[in-house]
Design an enzyme around this catalytic site. Structure first.
Site, PDB file in Angstrom:
ATOM      1  N   ALA A 504      41.484  32.716  45.486  1.00 19.55           N
ATOM      2  CA  ALA A 504      42.706  32.516  44.715  1.00 19.55           C
ATOM      3  C   ALA A 504      42.771  31.080  44.212  1.00 19.55           C
ATOM      4  O   ALA A 504      42.367  30.148  44.917  1.00 19.55           O
ATOM      5  CB  ALA A 504      43.919  32.830  45.576  1.00 19.55           C
ATOM      6  N   HIS A 629      40.182  38.938  42.926  1.00 17.86           N
ATOM      7  CA  HIS A 629      40.412  37.881  43.915  1.00 17.86           C
ATOM      8  C   HIS A 629      41.552  38.278  44.837  1.00 17.86           C
ATOM      9  O   HIS A 629      42.478  38.996  44.458  1.00 17.86           O
ATOM     10  CB  HIS A 629      40.720  36.537  43.227  1.00 17.86           C
ATOM     11  CG  HIS A 629      42.112  36.421  42.674  1.00 17.86           C
ATOM     12  ND1 HIS A 629      43.202  36.046  43.436  1.00 17.86           N
ATOM     13  CD2 HIS A 629      42.594  36.623  41.412  1.00 17.86           C
ATOM     14  CE1 HIS A 629      44.287  36.015  42.686  1.00 17.86           C
ATOM     15  NE2 HIS A 629      43.953  36.363  41.447  1.00 17.86           N
ATOM     16  N   CYS A 630      41.458  37.825  46.076  1.00 23.20           N
ATOM     17  CA  CYS A 630      42.570  37.878  47.026  1.00 23.20           C
ATOM     18  C   CYS A 630      42.889  36.429  47.364  1.00 23.20           C
ATOM     19  O   CYS A 630      43.049  35.607  46.466  1.00 23.20           O
ATOM     20  CB  CYS A 630      42.225  38.728  48.239  1.00 23.20           C
ATOM     21  SG  CYS A 630      40.655  38.316  49.036  1.00 23.20           S
ATOM     22  N   SER A 631      42.964  36.074  48.624  1.00 25.73           N
ATOM     23  CA  SER A 631      43.159  34.672  48.981  1.00 25.73           C
ATOM     24  C   SER A 631      41.821  33.966  49.150  1.00 25.73           C
ATOM     25  O   SER A 631      41.537  32.974  48.491  1.00 25.73           O
ATOM     26  CB  SER A 631      43.981  34.560  50.270  1.00 25.73           C
ATOM     27  OG  SER A 631      44.178  33.206  50.627  1.00 25.73           O
ATOM     28  N   THR A 637      39.002  41.595  48.596  1.00 28.69           N
ATOM     29  CA  THR A 637      38.191  41.662  47.377  1.00 28.69           C
ATOM     30  C   THR A 637      36.977  42.557  47.575  1.00 28.69           C
ATOM     31  O   THR A 637      36.672  43.420  46.743  1.00 28.69           O
ATOM     32  CB  THR A 637      37.748  40.247  46.972  1.00 28.69           C
ATOM     33  OG1 THR A 637      38.905  39.450  46.705  1.00 28.69           O
ATOM     34  CG2 THR A 637      36.869  40.286  45.742  1.00 28.69           C
TER      35      THR A 637
END
EC number: 3.1.3.48
Length: 711
Positions: A504, A629-631, A637
């Protein structure tokens, strides 16, 4: 440079270095000393350090060298090559920790690792193995001491090795109480040797004492020593003057009289018991308690030895032939306090000698200081909030993919055969991930990650220090010469689709993120966001788009981002944006943004919801790779990309059962392919098992009608 060699390559490389007379190479054996004593590679040095020390950053390579028993002292620069091996591939995490210490210590030459483990190497190359005979536990020991040394003797039994919750692999606690008078010699953390001898300057009262070693006594030598010392000691043996092996002593030590009456009481070894109270040359993790016995010195008070007060008592006479006081050590289980004991800091205890019984460390018994926290009550989600003791969790089981000891997996994991099969598939993936991590610092490896830490400014771009892209698959920004092209993102090529998995954006990487989107997408692009801006009170992602249509986000270089459309779909629990990207002297680009805000970190989403979202996203026009994307860009992801691949392939390719070979399992191969392009994709077992649940859902014939999210 790090080289992972097979057993044949390892043997040929060893022979090539042996032929070079001027080269200095070290062969390091990381196994337990009990295994090293049975057999080892020729000229190997045993470094049996606790895993806790290997993982401790403050325990650098200098301290490791101080624990190695070697007559020849060399510096790192003089070592041309280092060979490392453990019992099997399960010990690769210990090897990795030791390699990191060598690298941080400035060693840049070649390090060779045995990938097959010692057992496989020994079976195929027996000529390179040295075998020795193990000393049986039932055979008593003796110590060679100079005849001129008139010292009191402690009679100690040789207990069987016991395990403690703090140090399950070794027969000693990792922490010993402070204020314990030092032993005669400073013991090393290496389980088989003393690394230093007692010097005359440090111990002036022992000028007549010579180094001693342990070996099996004969009847004649025992009788001759009994006539001199009043105890079964042997005369000095010059053949063992240069050796000083260490015999592990656990807290479960029993006393022994000079005239044993039972076979168990005859298992005795002896150690000098009146070392003066002086600071040893180097502090150690374990020490044998040893107190002065002269009458003019004050005996330590009970408070100073409170950690050993449960199994150490003072006795006026242990051996009738000795006129001075000695120490008698007994196991805790058999302690009984005498009703006529005086309140003088010590108590008379009566017990039956049981040298083979280890210390149980039950919760109701008093604990020594170093073990007090081991049985501290704690909560576990398996017990639904009930308090339990760590010692009651059940027997330890062998861990073939990491540490030498591990608690068994949760009961629900092994409740049925399918779940157990999935669990061990995931552990095999974890072992393969550990093997790849050994080559992070090898510039010629496909798993090299050096670009992520070339400078402090580059390291600040990473949201998490332990999740970085591989140099081979990382996305390179189109920047002017002299500027950094680094961004924490990876090209993912799996199946017939292409993705870019990234972390992210941070406040300092917004420009890098949009530059990556601009240069890697066509007229239409897709971004999938799988995290909230904040989760559990911490920031997971910086908002990288404008709040509304009336405002635009203008970045350096003339890049302008504006919102064209915004919708919320409650049934699928997803928010959608349509962004327009404008840049001087370039056509506009339209990016479809999908924000899945109900999928939290290290969990899995609802099957119907996520499959419906993916089917809708696949209908949106896209001229380039899909940005996901995630974190951190690995857990959610990787799971999203894997589910997308499951929906793309025909049903006859999907596994009908989990009990397939790894090479025939589509999910196993898909996740392994993802992890070979970006580390830790599909991060935990819950997410990995979710992929098999998706396959079961698809094989059940349930189809969710999907509608386009954007027109």
């Amino acid at each position: 440079m790090l080289h992972l060699l097979s057993k044949d390559e390892f043997n040929s490389t060893l022979k090539s270095f042996e032929e070079q007379t001027e080269s200095v190479s070290w062969i390091i054996d990381l196994r337990l000393h009990s295994k090293y004593a049975v057999s080892h590679i020729k000229n190997a040095i045993n470094v049996s350090l606790p895993t806790a020390l290997l993982r401790r950053p403050s325990f650098d390579i200098g301290k490791v060298f101080a624990c190695i028993k070697c007559n020849v002292k060399v510096s790192l620069d003089e070592i041309n090559a280092i060979f490392l091996y453990d019992s099997s591939m399960a010990g690769m995490n210990r090897i990795y920790d030791l390699v990191q210490k060598f690298r941080r210590g400035g060693y840049s030459k070649k390090i060779y690792l045995l990938s097959n483990g010692f057992e496989a190497f020994a079976s195929s190359h027996p000529d390179a193995i040295v075998s020795t005979e193990m000393v049986k536990e039932s055979v008593p020991y003796k110590i060679d001491i100079n005849e001129n040394c008139k010292l009191d003797i402690l009679h100690l039994s040789d207990p069987s090795a016991v395990s403690t919750p703090i140090s399950p692999d070794y027969s000693f606690p990792l922490r010993v109480p402070i204020n314990i008078p030092p032993p005669l010699c400073t013991p090393s953390v290496v389980s088989d040797t003393f690394s230093e001898f007692a010097s005359h300057a440090e111990y002036p009262g022992f000028s007549g004492l010579t180094p001693f070693s342990i070996h099996s006594p004969t009847a004649s030598s025992v009788r001759s020593c009994q006539s001199i010392y009043g105890s079964p000691l042997s005369p000095p043996n010059s053949a063992f003057q240069a050796e000083m092996p260490y015999f592990p002593i656990s807290p479960a030590i029993s006393c022994a009289s000079s005239c044993p009456s039972t076979p168990d009481e005859q298992k005795n070894f002896f150690i000098v018991g009146n070392a003066p109270q002086q600071t040893p040359a180097r502090p150690s993790l374990r020490s044998v308690p040893s107190y002065p016995s002269s009458n003019n010195q004050r005996r330590p008070s009970a408070s100073r030895v409170r950690s050993f007060s449960n199994y150490v008592k003072s006795s006026n006479v242990v051996n009738p032939s000795l006129s001075q006081a000695s120490l008698e050590i007994i196991p805790r289980k058999s302690m009984k306090r005498d009703s006529n004991a005086q309140n003088d800091g010590t108590s008379t205890m009566t017990s039956k000698l049981k040298p083979s019984v280890g210390l149980s460390n039950t919760r109701d018994a008093p604990k020594p200081g170093g073990l007090r926290r081991a049985n501290k009550p704690c909560f576990n989600k398996e017990t639904k909030g009930s308090i339990f003791s760590k010692e009651n969790k059940g027997p330890f089981t062998c861990n073939p993919w990491g540490a030498k000891k591990v608690s068994p997996p949760p009961c629900e994991v092994l409740a049925d055969l399918n779940t157990a099969s999935i669990f061990y598939k995931f552990k095999r993936l974890e072992e393969m991930e550990m093997t790849r991590s050994l080559a992070f610092n090898d510039s010629k490896s496909d798993w090299c990650c050096l670009a992520s830490s070339r400078s402090t400014s580059i390291s600040r771009k990473n949201r998490y220090t332990d999740i970085v892209p591989y140099d081979k698959t990382r996305v390179r920004l189109a920047v002017p010469k002299g500027c950094s092209d680094y961004i924490n993102a990876s090209h993912i090529d799996v199946g017939n689709k292409k993705y870019i998995a990234c972390q992210a954006p941070k406040p300092g990487t917004l420009l890098d993120f949009w530059e990556m989107v601009w240069h890697n997408s066509g007229t239409n692009g897709v971004i999938v966001m799988l995290t909230n801006l904040y989760e559990a009170g911490s920031e997971k992602c910086s908002q990288y788009w404008p709040d509304n249509k009336d405002h635009a986000l203008c970045l350096e270089g003339g890049l302008r981002i504006s919102v064209q459309k915004y919708e919320t779909f409650e049934d699928l629990k997803v928010n959608t944006h349509l962004f327009r990207l404008d840049k001087p002297n370039g056509p506009p680009k339209y990016i479809h943004h999908f924000w899945v805000h109900t999928w939290f970190d290290k969990t899995h989403p609802d099957i119907e919801s996520i499959t419906g979202i993916i089917r809708c996203i696949d209908k949106v026009p896209n001229d380039g790779p899909m940005f996901v994307h995630c974190s951190a860009g690995v857990g959610r992801t990787g799971t999203f990309i894997a589910v997308d691949q499951i929906l793309q392939v025909p049903k006859n390719i999907l596994p009908k059962t989990t009990n397939l070979e790894d090479s025939k399992d589509f999910i196993f191969n898909c996740v392994n392919s993802l992890r070979s392009q970006r580390m830790k994709m599909v991060q935990n077992f819950e997410q990995f098992k979710f992929l098999y649940d998706v396959v079961d859902y698809l094989n059940s014939g349930v189809n969710q009608a999907s509608k386009p999210l954007m027109t």
